[in-house]
Design a protein around this motif. Structure first.
Motif, short mmCIF file in Angstrom:
data_model
loop_
_atom_site.label_atom_id
_atom_site.label_comp_id
_atom_site.label_asym_id
_atom_site.label_seq_id
_atom_site.Cartn_x
_atom_site.Cartn_y
_atom_site.Cartn_z
N ARG A 29 5.85 -0.25 17.99
CA ARG A 29 4.88 0.78 17.60
C ARG A 29 5.45 2.16 17.88
NH1 ARG A 29 1.85 -3.58 19.30
NH2 ARG A 29 0.17 -4.18 17.85
N LEU A 30 5.37 3.02 16.88
CA LEU A 30 5.80 4.41 17.01
C LEU A 30 4.64 5.33 16.67
CD1 LEU A 30 9.26 4.30 15.15
CD2 LEU A 30 8.91 4.50 17.62
N VAL A 31 4.67 6.53 17.24
CA VAL A 31 3.69 7.55 16.88
C VAL A 31 4.36 8.51 15.91
CG1 VAL A 31 2.22 9.41 17.70
CG2 VAL A 31 2.53 7.35 19.10
N GLY A 32 3.82 8.62 14.73
CA GLY A 32 4.39 9.47 13.70
C GLY A 32 3.64 10.79 13.57
N ILE A 33 4.06 11.56 12.59
CA ILE A 33 3.40 12.82 12.24
C ILE A 33 3.20 12.81 10.73
CG2 ILE A 33 3.58 15.34 12.23
CD1 ILE A 33 5.42 15.15 14.63
N GLY A 34 2.07 13.30 10.28
CA GLY A 34 1.75 13.28 8.85
C GLY A 34 2.74 14.07 8.01
N LYS A 35 2.93 13.65 6.76
CA LYS A 35 3.86 14.30 5.85
C LYS A 35 3.53 15.77 5.64
CE LYS A 35 5.29 14.39 1.01
NZ LYS A 35 5.07 13.85 -0.35
N GLU A 93 0.86 -1.18 0.00
CA GLU A 93 0.00 0.00 0.00
C GLU A 93 0.90 1.23 0.00
OE1 GLU A 93 -2.71 0.02 3.27
OE2 GLU A 93 -3.51 -2.00 2.83
N THR A 94 0.61 2.18 -0.85
CA THR A 94 1.41 3.40 -0.92
C THR A 94 1.06 4.33 0.25
OG1 THR A 94 -0.20 4.49 -2.35
CG2 THR A 94 1.58 3.27 -3.42
N GLY A 95 1.94 5.27 0.50
CA GLY A 95 1.67 6.24 1.55
C GLY A 95 2.93 6.91 2.06
N SER A 96 2.77 7.68 3.12
CA SER A 96 3.90 8.40 3.69
C SER A 96 3.65 8.66 5.16
CB SER A 96 4.13 9.72 2.95
OG SER A 96 3.00 10.56 3.09
N ILE A 97 4.73 8.91 5.90
CA ILE A 97 4.65 9.24 7.32
C ILE A 97 6.01 9.79 7.75
CG2 ILE A 97 5.41 7.00 8.17
CD1 ILE A 97 2.60 9.15 9.73
N THR A 98 6.03 10.55 8.82
CA THR A 98 7.31 10.92 9.43
C THR A 98 7.37 10.29 10.81
OG1 THR A 98 6.71 12.95 10.61
CG2 THR A 98 7.12 13.13 8.24
N VAL A 99 8.57 9.82 11.17
CA VAL A 99 8.74 9.13 12.46
C VAL A 99 9.99 9.68 13.15
CG1 VAL A 99 7.60 7.02 11.74
CG2 VAL A 99 10.05 7.28 11.35
N PRO A 100 10.06 9.60 14.48
CA PRO A 100 11.25 10.08 15.20
C PRO A 100 12.51 9.39 14.68
CG PRO A 100 9.46 9.65 16.74
CD PRO A 100 9.01 9.13 15.40
N GLY A 101 13.41 10.19 14.10
CA GLY A 101 14.54 9.62 13.35
C GLY A 101 15.52 8.85 14.20
N ARG A 102 15.96 9.42 15.32
CA ARG A 102 16.98 8.76 16.11
C ARG A 102 16.43 7.55 16.85
NH1 ARG A 102 21.65 11.36 15.79
NH2 ARG A 102 21.56 13.47 14.89
N LYS A 103 15.19 7.59 17.27
CA LYS A 103 14.57 6.42 17.89
C LYS A 103 14.41 5.29 16.88
CE LYS A 103 14.11 7.48 22.18
NZ LYS A 103 14.88 6.71 23.19
#
Length: 372
Positions: free
Chosen positions: A106-112, A64-74
């Motif tokens: 499980r991580l909590v991301g932020i939308g692109k 499935e296509t998509g995008s997300i941002t996640v805490p990079g160092r974690k």
């Protein structure tokens, strides 16, 4: 978004490519995140600190296509500890589930949409040169970039791409490094732009030992370097670079030639007893040799003679030993040539011969003071 990556080591390599750009501390929390986005059989991974951006991509099976941002160092810390097995990443809203072997994370991301958009630089002014040439330009100059906050024009290296040649210059006012390489450039792309040293150091890391073609695109405020496996975009320093050519002496007629390895070893030994604050060593050219010496009132003193090809009158001057080592470490010829004038004037250092045909490498070092 739902994807599968063949091995955690593949995912980790992509993360490491961009991780240096993720700021450890920032007033804008979103910059602590990495952007993950699907693209035709690949996962693209991006990071930015607003001045420098890096994007890379790794093969992925995209369900499935998509995008997300996640805490990079974690994300990096977690993936680094995973077994080298296939990794599945599934995104539902801002919830990111990562599965590998028998582990679920499980991580909590932020939308692109909240992530800063990467600059769009039109490909109007573009040139292609070998990545190895870029690496040589950076390695031989970026060490001389200034860290003085009062002179922002010197915070980066000056890159010019004109017909037949690519040149890079860096200076902090006390030393200067200039190198140029022949290039298959049919027209002038830029008379000169100032590229921040942070971007150049990251670019050098990305290039590594690669000799693949690299593409340079110059915009109004940014420069883009497209490499084999990554793209780096840097905001240019908007300032006027000094007219460095006027500071390079043309009448230094005292020529000293010395074996590079012998000279470097002597500088290292003598510098051990130099003053820790000033890092001064005395450089005395005499017919047939160079005498290097240093002293520190609470430690001791050192003196060593190095055989040299020199027949002129004696000349005594004083240099920062680190400035000398930074130059000779980057010279590849058997001998180093010093072109001197007076004890108080700038000395020019060049290789006795260039390893790469058509390369022109020159360094300038200002002395501390007259010592004799």
């Amino acid at each position: 978004m739902k994807i599968t990556i063949s091995a955690s080591s593949t995912l980790m390599s992509g993360i490491q490519t961009v991780l240096n750009i993720v700021p450890p501390k920032t007033t804008l929390p979103i910059l602590s995140n990495m952007l993950l986005e699907t693209e035709d059989g690949y996962l693209t991974i991006g990071a930015t600190d607003l001045d420098t951006s890096i994007v890379t991509k790794i093969p992925a099976q995209v369900t499935e296509t998509g995008s997300i941002t996640v805490p990079g160092r974690k994300l990096a810390e977690m993936v680094r500890e995973l077994p080298d097995e296939p990794v599945e990443i599934e995104v539902d809203g801002v919830k990111v589930v990562i599965r590998c072997d028998r582990g679920v994370f499980r991580l909590v991301g932020i939308g692109k949409e909240e992530y800063p958009a990467l600059p769009d630089v039109p490909a109007e002014h573009t040139v292609t040169i070998p990545a190895s040439s870029l690496q040589r330009l950076i390695r031989k100059t970026v060490y001389a970039v200034s860290k003085d906050e009062t002179h922002p024009s010197l915070w980066g290296a000056y890159l010019s791409i004109v017909q037949g040649a690519v040149r890079m210059v860096a200076t902090n006012g006390y030393r200067l490094a200039k190198t140029s390489l022949p290039g298959e450039v049919s027209e002038t792309i830029t008379e000169g732009i100032i590229v921040p040293s942070k971007a150049l150091n990251n670019l050098s890391r990305l290039i590594g030992e690669s000799d693949a073609p690299s593409r340079i695109t110059i915009g109004d405020n940014h420069v883009v370097f497209d490499l084999e496996n990554a793209r780096l975009c840097a905001r240019l320093i908007e300032a006027t670079y000094p007219d460095y050519e006027r500071y390079i002496p043309t009448d230094n007629d005292k020529i000293v030639k010395v074996n590079r390895e012998v000279f470097e070893g002597a500088v290292r030994r003598v510098s051990v007893l130099s003053d820790a604050t000033t890092r001064q060593i005395q450089y005395s050219a005499r017919p047939g040799f160079i005498e290097l010496s240093s002293s520190s009132h609470d430690i001791g003193e050192a003196r060593e003679e190095v055989p040299a090809d020199y027949e002129g009158e004696a000349i005594n001057t004083t240099y920062d030993f680190r400035f000398l080592l930074d130059v000779v470490e980057r010279i590849e010829s058997e001998d180093v040539v010093f072109k001197l004038d007076s004890p108080a004037s700038a000395g020019i250092i060049t290789p006795s011969e260039e390893k790469v045909e058509g390369e022109d490498y020159l360094c300038l070092i200002m002395p501390f003071r007259v010592t004799g």
